[in-house]
Enzyme design. Structure first.
Site, mmCIF file in Angstrom:
data_model
loop_
_atom_site.group_PDB
_atom_site.id
_atom_site.type_symbol
_atom_site.label_atom_id
_atom_site.label_comp_id
_atom_site.label_asym_id
_atom_site.label_seq_id
_atom_site.Cartn_x
_atom_site.Cartn_y
_atom_site.Cartn_z
ATOM 1 N N GLY A 82 5.673 20.177 -26.816
ATOM 2 C CA GLY A 82 6.307 18.854 -27.005
ATOM 3 C C GLY A 82 5.606 17.800 -26.239
ATOM 4 O O GLY A 82 5.898 16.633 -26.524
ATOM 5 N N THR A 83 4.616 18.127 -25.479
ATOM 6 C CA THR A 83 3.824 17.148 -24.626
ATOM 7 C C THR A 83 3.257 16.292 -25.659
ATOM 8 O O THR A 83 2.532 16.493 -26.603
ATOM 9 C CB THR A 83 2.589 17.707 -24.045
ATOM 10 O OG1 THR A 83 3.442 18.763 -23.195
ATOM 11 C CG2 THR A 83 2.147 16.836 -23.029
ATOM 12 N N ALA A 108 5.919 15.564 -31.446
ATOM 13 C CA ALA A 108 6.221 14.352 -30.352
ATOM 14 C C ALA A 108 7.519 14.392 -30.381
ATOM 15 O O ALA A 108 7.994 13.750 -29.380
ATOM 16 C CB ALA A 108 5.811 13.059 -31.140
ATOM 17 N N ASN A 109 8.639 14.938 -31.378
ATOM 18 C CA ASN A 109 9.879 14.694 -31.391
ATOM 19 C C ASN A 109 10.556 16.026 -31.895
ATOM 20 O O ASN A 109 10.445 16.050 -33.078
ATOM 21 C CB ASN A 109 10.371 13.607 -31.769
ATOM 22 C CG ASN A 109 11.699 13.095 -31.282
ATOM 23 O OD1 ASN A 109 12.466 13.947 -31.146
ATOM 24 N ND2 ASN A 109 11.919 11.779 -30.981
ATOM 25 N N HIS A 142 11.800 3.466 -23.796
ATOM 26 C CA HIS A 142 11.978 4.689 -23.036
ATOM 27 C C HIS A 142 12.196 4.283 -21.782
ATOM 28 O O HIS A 142 12.181 3.240 -21.299
ATOM 29 C CB HIS A 142 10.872 5.619 -23.276
ATOM 30 C CG HIS A 142 10.687 6.331 -24.576
ATOM 31 N ND1 HIS A 142 10.197 5.822 -25.752
ATOM 32 C CD2 HIS A 142 11.185 7.563 -24.681
ATOM 33 C CE1 HIS A 142 10.315 6.670 -26.901
ATOM 34 N NE2 HIS A 142 10.775 7.716 -26.255
ATOM 35 N N LYS A 146 8.060 7.332 -18.595
ATOM 36 C CA LYS A 146 7.422 7.876 -19.508
ATOM 37 C C LYS A 146 5.713 7.656 -19.432
ATOM 38 O O LYS A 146 5.350 6.552 -19.056
ATOM 39 C CB LYS A 146 7.779 7.312 -20.837
ATOM 40 C CG LYS A 146 7.085 7.993 -22.275
ATOM 41 C CD LYS A 146 7.824 7.658 -23.466
ATOM 42 C CE LYS A 146 7.007 8.135 -24.476
ATOM 43 N NZ LYS A 146 6.955 9.479 -24.732
ATOM 44 N N GLY A 152 4.828 8.975 -29.204
ATOM 45 C CA GLY A 152 4.508 9.905 -30.293
ATOM 46 C C GLY A 152 5.290 9.311 -31.368
ATOM 47 O O GLY A 152 4.598 9.567 -32.591
ATOM 48 N N THR A 153 6.563 9.553 -31.334
ATOM 49 C CA THR A 153 7.331 9.209 -32.454
ATOM 50 C C THR A 153 7.348 7.956 -32.994
ATOM 51 O O THR A 153 7.468 8.001 -34.283
ATOM 52 C CB THR A 153 8.978 9.274 -31.922
ATOM 53 O OG1 THR A 153 9.137 10.388 -31.058
ATOM 54 C CG2 THR A 153 10.058 9.554 -32.829
HETATM 55 P P1 NAD Z 1 8.160 15.069 -16.683
HETATM 56 O O1 NAD Z 1 7.222 14.023 -16.099
HETATM 57 O O2 NAD Z 1 9.359 14.767 -16.059
HETATM 58 O O3 NAD Z 1 7.546 16.445 -16.358
HETATM 59 C C1 NAD Z 1 6.411 16.838 -16.790
HETATM 60 C C2 NAD Z 1 6.082 18.294 -15.892
HETATM 61 O O4 NAD Z 1 4.938 18.671 -16.141
HETATM 62 C C3 NAD Z 1 5.969 17.649 -14.251
HETATM 63 O O5 NAD Z 1 7.172 18.655 -13.438
HETATM 64 C C4 NAD Z 1 4.710 18.039 -13.829
HETATM 65 O O6 NAD Z 1 4.530 18.684 -12.606
HETATM 66 C C5 NAD Z 1 4.261 19.255 -14.926
HETATM 67 N N1 NAD Z 1 2.972 19.661 -15.133
HETATM 68 C C6 NAD Z 1 2.027 18.794 -15.107
HETATM 69 N N2 NAD Z 1 0.739 19.449 -15.409
HETATM 70 C C7 NAD Z 1 1.307 20.727 -15.482
HETATM 71 C C8 NAD Z 1 0.598 22.120 -16.064
HETATM 72 N N3 NAD Z 1 -0.684 22.131 -16.043
HETATM 73 N N4 NAD Z 1 1.358 23.224 -16.182
HETATM 74 C C9 NAD Z 1 2.564 23.087 -15.868
HETATM 75 N N5 NAD Z 1 3.545 22.089 -15.774
HETATM 76 C C10 NAD Z 1 2.624 20.979 -15.510
HETATM 77 O O7 NAD Z 1 7.962 14.578 -18.187
HETATM 78 P P2 NAD Z 1 9.011 15.055 -19.136
HETATM 79 O O8 NAD Z 1 10.030 13.701 -19.454
HETATM 80 O O9 NAD Z 1 9.781 16.384 -19.107
HETATM 81 O O10 NAD Z 1 8.105 14.929 -20.663
HETATM 82 C C11 NAD Z 1 7.082 15.788 -20.796
HETATM 83 C C12 NAD Z 1 6.249 15.418 -21.909
HETATM 84 O O11 NAD Z 1 7.232 15.544 -23.041
HETATM 85 C C13 NAD Z 1 5.907 13.917 -22.171
HETATM 86 O O12 NAD Z 1 4.266 14.070 -22.731
HETATM 87 C C14 NAD Z 1 6.831 13.546 -23.101
HETATM 88 O O13 NAD Z 1 6.261 12.418 -23.751
HETATM 89 C C15 NAD Z 1 7.257 14.455 -24.046
HETATM 90 N N6 NAD Z 1 8.461 14.696 -24.801
HETATM 91 C C16 NAD Z 1 8.473 15.230 -25.797
HETATM 92 C C17 NAD Z 1 9.609 15.368 -26.380
HETATM 93 C C18 NAD Z 1 9.673 16.173 -27.598
HETATM 94 O O14 NAD Z 1 10.783 16.351 -28.485
HETATM 95 N N7 NAD Z 1 8.500 16.475 -28.223
HETATM 96 C C19 NAD Z 1 10.981 14.922 -25.723
HETATM 97 C C20 NAD Z 1 10.813 14.283 -24.525
HETATM 98 C C21 NAD Z 1 9.789 14.292 -23.989
#
Ligand code: NAD
Length: 254
Positions: A82-83, A108-109, A142, A146, A152-153
């Site tokens: 999801g990243t 992305a979503n 957002h 973020k 990404g969306t």
């Molecule tokens: P966040 O900053 O709250 O959490 C990210 C976590 O990842 C942190 O706890 C950090 O310590 C950890 N991290 C960093 N490097 C790491 C590694 N190598 N291994 C394991 N953990 C690691 O962020 P979030 O709001 O949870 O969002 C994370 C990502 O997901 C962002 O890129 C965001 O844009 C994306 N996102 C995607 C969707 C989707 O539906 N695809 C929805 C929301 C957010």
């Protein structure tokens, strides 16, 4: 299924809560180098840390995405990624997946509502392409934490419009030089407070404006979608899949 949660931030915690609450799957590992709190099983993503898992759900950091995909591939663990914020390196991800025969879905979503929103955006783009007379722009809002902009969306919505509208060939972030060229779709990003994600596509004509908006009420929809995507990817042939592949497989599409 035994699911490893990789990244225990806002999204990882939401996924964890959903898995525990539903009782359908179990959490086999929680991997995060920095997060506080009990329940973390490993500080480093390695094949060993994933050894007792059937699939992984990854919400971490853009700079880690490719490396993590390599580790899932090496460990033969299907993963839902999801990243966001790393998609300019998607070709490298594809090469890793092909070389190692991995099963990866990236989106992305993961929200099903956003999948529907994107289909509506594409259809609107097609209609406007036929009728002419409308310009297009995208706004995304957002929370302050973020890491990437545009979202990404928003980039996916822009891709859909560009694929449907002959008049649009690319995007422009904000309006750095004042006037926006006619063939660009302007994307503006606002960061404020705790907003989980709002995307608005504006189609503006001389006589009226059409708006298509998706408003996430919480992160719940992203987390449920990610769990469904992890269930799905675990049963696919090796490959790099998108949310479109997943949603079109759901009851013949949505
Ligand atoms: P966040 O900053 O709250 O959490 C990210 C976590 O990842 C942190 O706890 C950090 O310590 C950890 N991290 C960093 N490097 C790491 C590694 N190598 N291994 C394991 N953990 C690691 O962020 P979030 O709001 O949870 O969002 C994370 C990502 O997901 C962002 O890129 C965001 O844009 C994306 N996102 C995607 C969707 C989707 O539906 N695809 C929805 C929301 C957010």
């Amino acid at each position: 299924m035994r699911i490893a949660i990789v990244g225990f931030g806002r999204m990882g915690r939401m996924v964890y809560g959903k898995i525990v609450e539903s009782g359908v799957h179990t959490v086999s590992a929680v991997i995060d180098p920095y997060a506080e709190g009990p329940g973390i099983t490993s500080r480093e993503l390695t094949a060993d840390a994933l050894a007792s898992s059937d699939a992984a759900i990854d919400f971490t950091a853009p700079e880690k995405a490719l490396e993590n995909i390599g580790i899932y591939a090496e460990a033969s663990i299907p993963a839902a990624i999801g990243t966001t914020g790393w998609y300019e390196r998607m070709d490298e991800a594809k090469a890793i997946v092909e070389r190692k025969g991995a099963r990866i879905i990236c989106s992305a979503n993961f929200s099903i509502g956003v999948a529907i929103f994107l289909q509506l955006v594409e259809e609107a783009g097609r209609l406007i392409d036929r009728s002419g007379g409308y310009d297009a722009a995208i706004e995304e809002i957002h929370h302050r934490g973020k890491a990437d902009a545009p979202s990404g969306t928003a980039l996916m919505a822009a891709e859909r419009l560009i694929s449907a509208m002959h008049a649009k060939t690319g995007i422009i972030r904000g309006n750095p030089e004042g006037r926006i060229p006619d063939d660009r779709i302007g994307i503006s990003s606002l960061r404020v407070g705790h907003v989980p994600g709002t995307h608005t596509v504006t189609l503006d004509g001389e006589d009226d404006t059409i708006e298509i908006r998706h408003t996430a009420r919480s992160r719940s929809g992203f987390a449920s979608g990610a769990i469904k995507a992890a269930e799905w990817i675990a049963c696919q042939e090796p490959g790099l899949y998108t949310m479109d592949d997943f949603t079109s497989a759901l009851h013949g599409g949505i």
